[in-house]
Design an enzyme around this catalytic site. Structure first.
Site, PDB file in Angstrom:
ATOM      1  N   ARG A  46      71.678  64.684  14.333  1.00 19.98           N
ATOM      2  CA  ARG A  46      70.727  63.588  14.049  1.00 19.98           C
ATOM      3  C   ARG A  46      71.390  62.563  13.138  1.00 19.98           C
ATOM      4  NH1 ARG A  46      67.514  64.468  10.229  1.00 19.98           N
ATOM      5  NH2 ARG A  46      66.714  66.475  10.913  1.00 19.98           N
ATOM      6  N   TYR A  98      57.525  39.976  22.461  1.00 22.28           N
ATOM      7  CA  TYR A  98      57.464  41.122  23.363  1.00 22.28           C
ATOM      8  C   TYR A  98      56.186  41.919  23.048  1.00 22.28           C
ATOM      9  CZ  TYR A  98      58.505  45.527  25.597  1.00 22.28           C
ATOM     10  OH  TYR A  98      58.423  46.647  26.362  1.00 22.28           O
ATOM     11  N   ASP A 170      65.830  39.810  17.492  1.00 27.02           N
ATOM     12  CA  ASP A 170      65.836  40.638  18.699  1.00 27.02           C
ATOM     13  C   ASP A 170      66.712  39.911  19.716  1.00 27.02           C
ATOM     14  OD1 ASP A 170      65.295  41.815  21.186  1.00 27.02           O
ATOM     15  OD2 ASP A 170      63.260  42.379  20.600  1.00 27.02           O
ATOM     16  N   LYS A 195      67.810  47.064  28.596  1.00 28.81           N
ATOM     17  CA  LYS A 195      67.841  45.861  29.431  1.00 28.81           C
ATOM     18  C   LYS A 195      69.287  45.512  29.802  1.00 28.81           C
ATOM     19  CE  LYS A 195      63.489  46.186  28.490  1.00 28.81           C
ATOM     20  NZ  LYS A 195      62.834  45.441  27.415  1.00 28.81           N
TER      21      LYS A 195
HETATM   22  C1  LIG Z   1      61.925  45.849  26.361  1.00 30.39           C
HETATM   23  C2  LIG Z   1      61.979  45.127  25.076  1.00 30.39           C
HETATM   24  C3  LIG Z   1      61.739  45.786  23.865  1.00 30.39           C
HETATM   25  C4  LIG Z   1      61.378  47.261  23.815  1.00 30.39           C
HETATM   26  O1  LIG Z   1      62.441  48.056  24.210  1.00 30.39           O
HETATM   27  P1  LIG Z   1      62.293  49.494  24.938  1.00 30.39           P
HETATM   28  O2  LIG Z   1      63.695  49.865  25.215  1.00 30.39           O
HETATM   29  O3  LIG Z   1      61.447  49.291  26.159  1.00 30.39           O
HETATM   30  O4  LIG Z   1      61.613  50.392  23.964  1.00 30.39           O
HETATM   31  C5  LIG Z   1      61.836  45.058  22.687  1.00 30.39           C
HETATM   32  N1  LIG Z   1      62.140  43.747  22.695  1.00 30.39           N
HETATM   33  C6  LIG Z   1      62.372  43.078  23.847  1.00 30.39           C
HETATM   34  C7  LIG Z   1      62.705  41.631  23.807  1.00 30.39           C
HETATM   35  C8  LIG Z   1      62.298  43.737  25.068  1.00 30.39           C
HETATM   36  O5  LIG Z   1      62.522  43.067  26.211  1.00 30.39           O
END
Ligand SMILES: *Cc1c(COP(=O)(O)O)cnc(C)c1O
Length: 386
Positions: A46, A98, A170, A195
């Site tokens: 961890r 998001y 982000d 993504k």
């Molecule tokens: C998908 C997404 C998230 C969340 O991520 P997960 O991997 O689905 O938990 C956060 N911010 C953005 C901009 C996203 O597209």
């Protein structure tokens, strides 16, 4: 070394025993200590785990940060970052956010007394009005999803610094291949690596990158204490995906630009929201602070009645949530990704029932355009318009 070379070589010179060019999956949670008071650097998985460590070092380096932390999802990464804050703290957050991040802030962080205000991060006057002594950070998405609003990162990060606030970005949509917010003044980067970084619609993961020793130590403590860490198999899959990030991002951008331009000429379309288009309000800032454009955009149809038949008739393009993979996906934000955002905020930012979001994959642009064209024609036929 250029970023393309660094991406392709992730983990490839790290394994000294066998020389394996692909860094191995160390499927172990416990590590033998040489003797009392000594450690190989690995104690319990961890806290630190070999395959994950290679990924984390690569992430920190690609984002020009000091430390990287791999998490079990993008939401796990955001939860870890938000755990920096305590009861009474306040955050400023991008308005077009998001949906999952909005839900985490409003339904969970509020239980711990951490609150957020949603603001247009280009409107410094509005931001000044919302700041209180309790405001500890600003969270920015640029471009935002689905409306692709752009924030001037240099301007907002230096404003945040002058207020003693942290800047959290982000960077999911552009990835460090196109945009490195730490170089523009940000303190913390978060990614849904599910993504573009993973890129194949097959691994769920999140990343955090921090700038500065104190913040990096705090984040290491939270990452280990909360335990939402990424396992060795998924760490390996993510690195495997990241090796081709440069090629994929270039193709995503080229395809998205071609298709956005085609859509603009179509009579079913009211507008296309993509920063690569010269009429987009964020076009100039985007060109200045990033070296390219993401592979997703949104478009508004003239008639909401087109939505249902279009989603039923697309064949090559999948009607599915998520974005950033090699396969093209189309979503209906108002009822899917953004359903948790109150209708009132959705209307204000323009996520209405005529808006579709397209995550353009790496298929041939001509095939994607042909698929859209036949779906639009079919929708018009059903509505008696053609
Ligand atoms: C998908 C997404 C998230 C969340 O991520 P997960 O991997 O689905 O938990 C956060 N911010 C953005 C901009 C996203 O597209």
């Amino acid at each position: 070394m250029k970023i393309e070379s660094r991406l392709a070589q992730i983990g490839s010179i790290k394994e000294p025993v066998t020389g394996a060019v692909s860094f191995p999956v160390y499927q172990a949670t416990a590590f033998r200590h040489p003797k009392l008071g000594e450690s190989t650097g690995f104690d319990y998985a961890r806290t630190k785990s070999p395959t994950r460590s290679v990924l984390e070092e690569a992430a920190a380096q690609l984002e020009s940060g000091d430390a990287g932390f791999a998490c079990s999802s993008g939401m796990a990464a955001l939860t870890t970052v938000f755990s920096l804050f305590e009861h009474g703290d306040h955050l400023l957050v991008s308005l077009d956010l998001y949906g999952g991040t909005y839900r985490l802030l409003e339904r969970i962080m509020t239980k711990f007394g951490v609150t957020a205000s949603y603001v247009d991060t280009n409107d410094i006057d509005a931001m000044n009005q919302l700041v209180t002594p309790a405001t500890k950070a600003i969270l920015i998405e640029t471009p935002t999803n689905p409306l692709m609003m752009i924030t001037d990162l240099e301007r907002v990060c230096s404003w945040a610094k002058s207020k003693g606030m942290l800047s959290i970005v982000d960077n999911t949509l552009l990835t460090p291949f196109f945009q490195r917010p730490i170089e523009l003044g940000a303190d913390i980067i978060v990614h849904s690596a599910t993504k573009y970084l993973g890129g194949h619609n097959d691994v769920l993961a999140g990343l955090i990158v921090t700038k500065g020793q104190e913040l990096s130590q705090q984040m290491a403590f939270l990452h280990n204490s909360l335990g939402a860490v990424l396992g060795p198999q998924d760490s390996w899959l993510l690195m495997r995906g990241m090796k081709t990030l440069a090629l994929r991002m270039e193709r995503h951008q080229a395809n998205a630009t071609a298709i956005a331009n085609w859509l603009l000429t179509h009579d079913a379309i009211e507008d296309v929201y993509y920063p690569a288009l010269p009429h987009h309000p964020g076009h100039d800032v985007q060109n200045r602070q990033s070296s390219g454009n993401t592979g997703i955009f949104s478009f508004r149809l003239k008639n909401a009645a087109y939505v249902e038949p279009i989603l039923r008739h697309i064949k090559l393009i999948a009607f599915a949530e998520s974005l950033g993979g090699v396969e093209s996906l189309m979503t209906y934000p108002a009822v899917q990704t953004h359903a948790d955002i109150p209708a009132e905020i959705r209307q204000k930012i323009g996520v209405d029932d005529r808006l579709l979001r397209f995550s353009v994959g790496i298929e041939h642009a001509d095939d994607l355009i042909a698929d859209l064209a036949q779906a639009f024609d079919a929708a018009k036929r059903e509505l008696g318009e053609a």
